[in-house]
Scaffold this active site. Structure first.
Site, short mmCIF file in Angstrom:
data_model
loop_
_atom_site.label_atom_id
_atom_site.label_comp_id
_atom_site.label_asym_id
_atom_site.label_seq_id
_atom_site.Cartn_x
_atom_site.Cartn_y
_atom_site.Cartn_z
N VAL A 1 0.84 -1.21 0.00
CA VAL A 1 0.00 0.00 0.00
C VAL A 1 0.87 1.25 0.00
CG1 VAL A 1 -1.78 1.28 1.22
CG2 VAL A 1 -1.90 -1.21 1.11
N GLU B 1 -10.00 6.55 5.83
CA GLU B 1 -10.87 5.97 4.80
C GLU B 1 -10.42 4.58 4.37
OE1 GLU B 1 -13.77 5.32 3.02
OE2 GLU B 1 -13.92 7.50 2.89
N ILE C 1 -13.63 1.54 -1.51
CA ILE C 1 -14.98 2.11 -1.42
C ILE C 1 -14.96 3.31 -0.47
CG2 ILE C 1 -17.41 1.63 -1.02
CD1 ILE C 1 -16.74 -1.34 -0.94
N GLU D 1 -3.77 -15.44 4.28
CA GLU D 1 -2.50 -15.40 5.01
C GLU D 1 -2.12 -16.80 5.51
OE1 GLU D 1 -0.85 -12.49 5.61
OE2 GLU D 1 -2.38 -11.15 4.80
N LYS E 1 -13.54 -3.37 11.41
CA LYS E 1 -14.18 -2.49 10.43
C LYS E 1 -15.61 -2.16 10.84
CE LYS E 1 -11.23 -4.36 6.77
NZ LYS E 1 -11.09 -5.45 5.79
N GLY F 1 -5.88 -4.54 -1.51
CA GLY F 1 -4.99 -4.47 -2.67
C GLY F 1 -4.31 -3.12 -2.75
#
Lengths: 433, 433
Positions: free
Chosen positions: A18, A134, A141, A195, A210, A307
């Site tokens: 990331v 975010e 999203i 994983e 989340k 991703g």
């Protein structure tokens, strides 16, 4: 705060997939982002464990920090992006250091926000800093922005989310290929979709983090991991996937948050959703969230949950927001305005249920089963009996009318005590979203 | 601009369903919205044609303006909400007056923004005012915020939207009930789902306004109604709905916007979308938009496209944004940064196509048809022949491989010139979204 007429100077701590993605976007879209933000966004410092690793991006012009916490202290850093991970340790230290200095803090770290969100929002507010996350929920999203800003006119009454791509991928393959959970998990690990230690994903902990964040923002409360019962997908059997389909449903691991006059209910569990519902069509590693607002009704958001590209896209959106001066509070209201609402415990959950029993194929069994339901005042919506492929027993598949979860728990105990019941019953909640 | 420590004072021009909805939210959620906005949002003035009409809300404490344009001039109005409608007339006058005075302007008026968006954004910028129009596209779905802010890290390469609830409702009922377009339209008008004059909806003009706005924001260009070829749903026949399903598709009226190195293509047309695609599952009056960004990939947004609650929800979200001080440019970048990109004309559209021909049932017809395709270099993907229910002719149903639209137009002309072709061919584009 940084001066809005000058470039916004960004330090990035954590240069995994990331982090490299964030660098790529900020470098590759520099002109576009300057036009959108109304000012330049410049990376000035980066930090990671291994300086020598090739990350596919040119980092030579940035200040290198061996210690991520250093990035917060640099004069030419206005905003720190934290991509280290973990609810505590260096990520937490870095967050505290950054916000204490009145600098903005952007993170993709759901554990950090789910566990320490209120403390960090308080710190941000006290020091005139901006906290944004975010990327912590549902990758690409923009669901946090949708809740905090897009749906700000509404009292949100509930939300349901498919928030873990690994689980949704496993459930999709179990259904499509008729394989067991263990078989698909092993293959997913081989392919890199799960994983080596898949606990966080398949036991629902990632979804819980989340869900806690979404519930906090939706209802204006602090994230509360202490009142969030979690069930994962280890126990999902192919036979239940088949019966779900026969009944017009599909099994999804859901993060669920509801608010009513009794308080707030936050849960993670695999549930049956109608095949005609938007969530049922969400396959593979895709994430989706359905939000119910009192004026807007139902809105649905769908996209990649993880991703490099999608997560980096969310991180950079937060950076642009801050560059533009869009500085609204992390949880949508000031910390002092966060409410404390009663947590509705799992046994007070109201809903409809699916139960599958493996029973002896002999006279009187159905009478025992229905008697147990009657004793707990649970009303049957549908019941069917089917032969089993593997031995001489039969399955009894039933769904209930709306009832309280405590009654289902009591019914399952009664079932377990019956000699004619051969295995622990399977139970799934039904969510008519 | 208004002082952020004081209440934001709102004037509302237009008190139809949406206007009444905005009043209801601002009154009913006053405390909640104050916490979210960080300041009170107060209605101070209202305007409509008929003062005496009961709108189900108490308007007695607000200043009444007989002339909507008056609201812009009142000292105790910081922000004007325009819900009058129409691209010109009082809506436009009010917009100009409000923005010229440096006051914020929030509207649900897609025609106004599609036609005069650039002028109004220029006026806003020149006078330090904020222009917002979330409610103009896809009602309750915060799609403009998603594009301007949530996906701001991406170069958007395309979007597809179901943007008109009336058309989607008609297509849904045509499919489910096997009725003709005219039959469903008449019934929809009887039930209030379609206007007495349904032209704007069914001929695609409403979708075109919304597409022009979305394309402008997605690509950083001015809304351009002049280069937006529009086709509606009048010509959709039940037989094409049936064949679509047989081929694995469903027909939807789409607003389409694409950007590539050649320029921007914006279109409105009914198209076949795969049954497995998110847009295929969007039924009845629901709206949805699929956005493709270079880093985020595909994200999907779905919700009510119209109605009091959803549209008012979007209007109030804009008001809260302005109250919070989130003042980014109307089209995501400053007007001077809007690009001028070549418009790709319809005949240069590349895609795949569906064609249905009604032909005489005699030897040699298939040879004529395939020869016509070959002459225009159009490659056939699938072709089938079916008997017709109504007369002695047969249908030939074909789909093409990817080709340029000019070739399909030429092929259709060749088909029309054949004596064995009994009716004008039906053609639909296929969108693999």
């Amino acid at each position: 705060m940084s001066d809005a007429s000058k470039p916004l100077k960004v330090g990035i701590a954590g240069l995994g997939t990331v982090g490299a993605g964030v660098v790529k976007i900020l470098q590759g879209h520099a002109g576009l982002l300057t036009r959108r933000a109304g000012r330049a966004i410049e990376i000035t410092a980066v930090s990671a464990r291994d300086r020598s690793r090739d990350r596919g991006v040119d980092l030579t012009q940035y200040h290198w920090c061996d210690n991520p916490v250093e990035t917060a202290s640099l004069d030419d850093v206005d905003l720190v992006v934290e991509l280290i991970g973990g609810s505590d340790g260096p990520a937490l230290t870095l967050a505290r250091e950054t916000l204490s200095k009145g600098k903005s803090f952007v993170t993709a770290n759901k554990a950090l926000i789910a566990v320490h969100g209120k403390e960090l929002a308080t710190l941000a507010e006290k020091n005139g800093a901006t906290l944004r996350f975010e990327a912590a929920v549902a990758g690409g999203i923009p669901i946090i922005k949708a809740l905090v800003e897009g749906l700000a006119a509404n009292e949100v009454t509930g939300l349901h989310g498919i928030l873990n791509g690994t689980c949704n991928y496993i459930l999709t393959r179990m259904e499509r290929e008729g394989l067991s959970f263990a078989e698909v998990l092993a293959d997913a690990q081989r392919l890199g979709y799960a994983e080596a230690d898949p606990t966080f994903d398949i036991d629902g902990i990632d979804t819980a983090h989340k869900t806690a964040i979404l519930a906090a923002i939706a209802f204006g409360v602090a994230p509360d991991m202490a009142n969030l019962p979690v069930e994962g997908i280890r126990t999902i059997a192919p036979v239940d996937i088949d019966y779900a389909k026969e009944l017009g449903y599909r099994i999804k691991l859901l993060g669920v948050a509801r608010k009513d006059s009794a308080g707030v209910e936050t849960r993670v569990y695999p549930a049956m959703v109608p095949l005609t519902a938007p969530l049922a069509g969400v396959m593979n590693a895709v994430n989706a969230v359905v939000v119910h607002g009192d004026y807007v009704g139902e809105t649905v958001y769908e996209g990649a949950g993880a991703g490099e590209g999608p997560t980096a896209s969310a991180v950079v959106a937060d950076i642009i927001d801050i560059a533009r001066g869009n500085l609204c509070p992390a949880f949508g209201v000031k910390v002092a305005d966060l409410q404390t609402l009663p947590a509705i415990p799992a046994d007070k959950h109201y809903g409809t249920f699916y139960v599958r029993l493996s029973v002896e194929d002999k006279p009187g069994v159905m009478a025992e089963i229905t008697a147990a339901l009657a004793k707990e005042q649970v009303s049957i919506k549908s019941i069917l009996q089917r032969g089993k492929a593997d031995d001489g027993g039969v399955y009894i598949i039933l769904t209930t009318h709306r009832t309280v979860e405590a009654s289902i728990t009591a019914v399952l105990e009664r079932f377990n005590a019956l000699k004619s019941v051969l295995e622990a019953p399977a139970m799934l909640r039904i969510e008519e979203v």
